[in-house]
Write a protein that holds these residues in place. Structure first.
Motif, PDB file in Angstrom:
ATOM      1  N   PHE A  64      34.406  45.112  63.527  1.00  0.00           N
ATOM      2  CA  PHE A  64      34.815  45.073  62.119  1.00  0.00           C
ATOM      3  C   PHE A  64      34.407  46.355  61.405  1.00  0.00           C
ATOM      4  CE2 PHE A  64      30.699  42.937  62.460  1.00  0.00           C
ATOM      5  CZ  PHE A  64      29.933  43.539  61.468  1.00  0.00           C
ATOM      6  N   THR A  65      35.171  46.691  60.361  1.00  0.00           N
ATOM      7  CA  THR A  65      34.900  47.866  59.530  1.00  0.00           C
ATOM      8  C   THR A  65      34.924  47.448  58.061  1.00  0.00           C
ATOM      9  OG1 THR A  65      37.261  48.409  59.535  1.00  0.00           O
ATOM     10  CG2 THR A  65      35.885  49.504  61.184  1.00  0.00           C
ATOM     11  N   PRO A  66      34.185  48.153  57.204  1.00  0.00           N
ATOM     12  CA  PRO A  66      34.143  47.779  55.788  1.00  0.00           C
ATOM     13  C   PRO A  66      35.521  47.840  55.128  1.00  0.00           C
ATOM     14  CG  PRO A  66      32.373  49.310  56.312  1.00  0.00           C
ATOM     15  CD  PRO A  66      33.275  49.280  57.512  1.00  0.00           C
ATOM     16  N   ASN A  67      35.734  46.920  54.208  1.00  0.00           N
ATOM     17  CA  ASN A  67      36.942  46.898  53.392  1.00  0.00           C
ATOM     18  C   ASN A  67      36.550  47.384  51.999  1.00  0.00           C
ATOM     19  OD1 ASN A  67      39.254  46.382  51.945  1.00  0.00           O
ATOM     20  ND2 ASN A  67      39.185  44.156  52.180  1.00  0.00           N
ATOM     21  N   PRO A  68      36.744  48.660  51.675  1.00  0.00           N
ATOM     22  CA  PRO A  68      36.233  49.211  50.405  1.00  0.00           C
ATOM     23  C   PRO A  68      36.805  48.521  49.176  1.00  0.00           C
ATOM     24  CG  PRO A  68      37.716  50.760  51.507  1.00  0.00           C
ATOM     25  CD  PRO A  68      37.445  49.683  52.474  1.00  0.00           C
ATOM     26  N   LEU A  69      38.023  48.030  49.230  1.00  0.00           N
ATOM     27  CA  LEU A  69      38.616  47.380  48.060  1.00  0.00           C
ATOM     28  C   LEU A  69      37.932  46.063  47.725  1.00  0.00           C
ATOM     29  CD1 LEU A  69      42.451  47.978  48.587  1.00  0.00           C
ATOM     30  CD2 LEU A  69      40.872  49.203  47.088  1.00  0.00           C
ATOM     31  N   ALA A  70      37.261  45.453  48.709  1.00  0.00           N
ATOM     32  CA  ALA A  70      36.606  44.171  48.459  1.00  0.00           C
ATOM     33  C   ALA A  70      35.458  44.303  47.472  1.00  0.00           C
ATOM     34  CB  ALA A  70      36.097  43.583  49.772  1.00  0.00           C
ATOM     35  N   HIS A  71      34.922  45.528  47.321  1.00  0.00           N
ATOM     36  CA  HIS A  71      33.790  45.738  46.428  1.00  0.00           C
ATOM     37  C   HIS A  71      34.251  46.128  45.018  1.00  0.00           C
ATOM     38  CE1 HIS A  71      30.853  45.552  49.712  1.00  0.00           C
ATOM     39  NE2 HIS A  71      31.779  46.150  50.436  1.00  0.00           N
ATOM     40  N   ALA A  72      35.534  46.154  44.818  1.00  0.00           N
ATOM     41  CA  ALA A  72      36.056  46.550  43.508  1.00  0.00           C
ATOM     42  C   ALA A  72      36.238  45.364  42.572  1.00  0.00           C
ATOM     43  CB  ALA A  72      37.388  47.272  43.683  1.00  0.00           C
ATOM     44  N   GLY A  73      35.860  44.168  43.014  1.00  0.00           N
ATOM     45  CA  GLY A  73      35.978  42.984  42.173  1.00  0.00           C
ATOM     46  C   GLY A  73      37.426  42.603  41.939  1.00  0.00           C
ATOM     47  N   ASP A  74      37.726  42.136  40.746  1.00  0.00           N
ATOM     48  CA  ASP A  74      39.074  41.674  40.409  1.00  0.00           C
ATOM     49  C   ASP A  74      40.030  42.820  40.073  1.00  0.00           C
ATOM     50  OD1 ASP A  74      38.260  39.073  40.768  1.00  0.00           O
ATOM     51  OD2 ASP A  74      37.716  38.797  38.659  1.00  0.00           O
ATOM     52  N   ALA A  75      39.493  44.039  40.071  1.00  0.00           N
ATOM     53  CA  ALA A  75      40.351  45.167  39.708  1.00  0.00           C
ATOM     54  C   ALA A  75      41.455  45.389  40.729  1.00  0.00           C
ATOM     55  CB  ALA A  75      39.509  46.437  39.559  1.00  0.00           C
ATOM     56  N   PHE A  76      41.182  45.038  41.990  1.00  0.00           N
ATOM     57  CA  PHE A  76      42.166  45.216  43.059  1.00  0.00           C
ATOM     58  C   PHE A  76      42.337  43.893  43.809  1.00  0.00           C
ATOM     59  CE2 PHE A  76      40.348  49.415  42.362  1.00  0.00           C
ATOM     60  CZ  PHE A  76      41.486  50.207  42.259  1.00  0.00           C
ATOM     61  N   PRO A  77      43.256  43.049  43.349  1.00  0.00           N
ATOM     62  CA  PRO A  77      43.487  41.790  44.078  1.00  0.00           C
ATOM     63  C   PRO A  77      43.838  42.074  45.535  1.00  0.00           C
ATOM     64  CG  PRO A  77      44.625  41.785  41.961  1.00  0.00           C
ATOM     65  CD  PRO A  77      44.118  43.180  42.169  1.00  0.00           C
ATOM     66  N   LEU A  78      43.149  41.415  46.432  1.00  0.00           N
ATOM     67  CA  LEU A  78      43.303  41.696  47.856  1.00  0.00           C
ATOM     68  C   LEU A  78      44.409  40.880  48.506  1.00  0.00           C
ATOM     69  CD1 LEU A  78      39.509  41.698  48.767  1.00  0.00           C
ATOM     70  CD2 LEU A  78      40.970  43.694  48.479  1.00  0.00           C
ATOM     71  N   GLY A  79      44.704  39.714  47.942  1.00  0.00           N
ATOM     72  CA  GLY A  79      45.606  38.784  48.610  1.00  0.00           C
ATOM     73  C   GLY A  79      44.820  37.915  49.571  1.00  0.00           C
ATOM     74  N   ALA A  80      45.261  36.688  49.770  1.00  0.00           N
ATOM     75  CA  ALA A  80      44.501  35.718  50.564  1.00  0.00           C
ATOM     76  C   ALA A  80      44.243  36.198  51.984  1.00  0.00           C
ATOM     77  CB  ALA A  80      45.239  34.378  50.584  1.00  0.00           C
ATOM     78  N   ASP A  81      45.198  36.913  52.572  1.00  0.00           N
ATOM     79  CA  ASP A  81      45.063  37.321  53.969  1.00  0.00           C
ATOM     80  C   ASP A  81      44.075  38.467  54.177  1.00  0.00           C
ATOM     81  OD1 ASP A  81      48.028  36.412  53.386  1.00  0.00           O
ATOM     82  OD2 ASP A  81      47.628  35.945  55.493  1.00  0.00           O
TER      83      ASP A  81
END
Length: 388
Positions: A121-138
């Motif tokens: 696994f590798t870090p997902n940088p957008l996950a740390h941006a909170g609600d500013a960048f909706p990731l989508g359920a998948d």
């Protein structure tokens, strides 16, 4: 990583033990991240004793190890297990162990959190941006498991898995309903998504979509999926090697580090003791029904309503042989992300040694209560043998 090597021809190693086992051979593999190298050692000892499982059931890292076994020909299974654990091994940096015990493990832990694990696994940088960048359920997870998907695609032959020899079952949690779902080669095709779903532990890893539905790591509902054997239809005589990575019994925690460590053990040991007791009671009643049926005259047994009741009886016997991963020096709540070479090799070696000792003892042999349908050979007793 070069796996620990042992001679399969030593005089004290049980050879050709497969024919001595009463029933189908089932290998149940618990989830536990880096602790899962213990399961590779267990399998190595089984293979050296010429015991190949008829059925493998896994959750999380157990599902990954199960796919590596079921998805390769017997002669390649250890090679592919070794390759997988080599790929996910954390590179050695500085060692603080001599002067500052435990600091090296802490450093490795924070390195894993910030950089991930190669091949896994590798870090997902957008996950740390909170609600500013909706990731989508998948993609809702702190890490991407795309490297794991690539690793499994290279090391596992899913066409071979779906031939059903051995049968493979992996557990995953249905996100919307909180229900456990077992994907089984006896009922349908398994591919890399099913293995990924079984190991999609939130919030670290995103769920995996299968047939339009999202699934998380099965360990959050049942981390030791032995019930899949007990609930199977039709039931069969079995020897179940149930491989545990989390210690269900431990000392009272005295520090916050102890609390965090013990909390994980309690959470992921998965209430297996109470599950076993319940199934022991249920199977005993099934045997009682058979005993009562033998005392009825044939004219009564042949009545439709009586035959229906007698259908709840069962003559099968299941031996549950527990194997328990070791507690290493200086380990703490970060042990399941300790992918260091030393930890991987120590756990692999322990799995091999424990299993070899258990096979030599043959706990399933002997006389047992005829009303006992489920016989538990506990890890706390069997593991002590390996230390003798």
């Amino acid at each position: 990583m070069q796996r620990p090597t042992y001679s399969s021809h030593s005089s004290d190693h049980p050879r050709s033990a497969r024919g001595e086992l009463p029933g189908q051979i089932v290998l149940v593999l618990q989830g536990g991240g880096a602790l899962g190298s213990y399961q590779a050692g267990v399998y190595q000892a089984l293979q050296e004793a010429e015991i190949e499982p008829d059925w493998i059931i896994g959750t999380s890292i157990g599902a990954i190890n199960a796919s590596l076994i079921a998805g390769n020909e017997p002669q390649r299974r250890l090679e592919q297990l070794d390759e997988f654990w080599s790929r996910v091994q954390r590179a050695r940096h500085w060692s603080f162990q001599g002067a500052f015990p435990g600091l090296g493990a802490r450093w490795a832990y924070w390195t894993t959190l910030t950089q991930g694990i190669p091949g896994f696994f590798t870090p997902n940088p957008l996950a740390h941006a909170g609600d500013a960048f909706p990731l989508g359920a998948d993609r809702a997870g702190y890490y991407s498991t795309a490297p794991l998907e690539h690793t499994l695609a290279e090391l596992v032959n899913f066409d071979l898995i779906n031939q059903g020899r051995p049968r493979l079952t992996v557990g995953a949690a249905h996100v919307r309903t909180s229900r456990m779902r077992y994907f089984d080669t006896r009922e349908g095709r398994i591919d890399v998504r099913h293995i990924m779903a079984s190991g999609a532990l939130p919030p670290a890893f995103p769920p995996v979509r299968i047939d339009g539905e999202l699934y998380w790591d099965g360990g959050i509902l049942s981390n030791t999926p032995t019930e899949a054997v007990f609930d199977d239809s039709p039931r069969r005589d079995s020897v179940i090697f149930s491989v545990h990575l989390w210690n269900p019994v431990g000392a009272e925690p005295a520090t916050m580090a102890d609390v965090l460590n013990r909390h994980k053990d309690v959470q992921y040991s998965s209430r297996i003791a109470s599950q076993i007791i319940r199934h022991q009671q249920a199977h005993r009643l099934r045997h009682v029904i058979n005993q009562l049926a033998s005392r009825l005259p044939e004219s009564e047994r042949n009545k439709p309503e009586v035959r229906e009741l007698l259908g709840y009886g069962c003559q099968t016997r299941m031996h549950v042989v527990q194997l328990l991963g070791p507690q290493l020096d200086h380990e703490d709540h970060t042990k399941d992300v300790d992918f260091s070479q030393a930890a991987i090799e120590q756990r692999w070696e322990a799995g091999y040694a424990h299993t070899k000792a258990v096979l030599a003892r043959k706990p399933w042999a002997g006389d047992f209560d005829p009303l006992s349908g489920v016989i538990l050979h506990e890890a706390k007793d069997l593991t002590a043998i390996a230390a003798e």
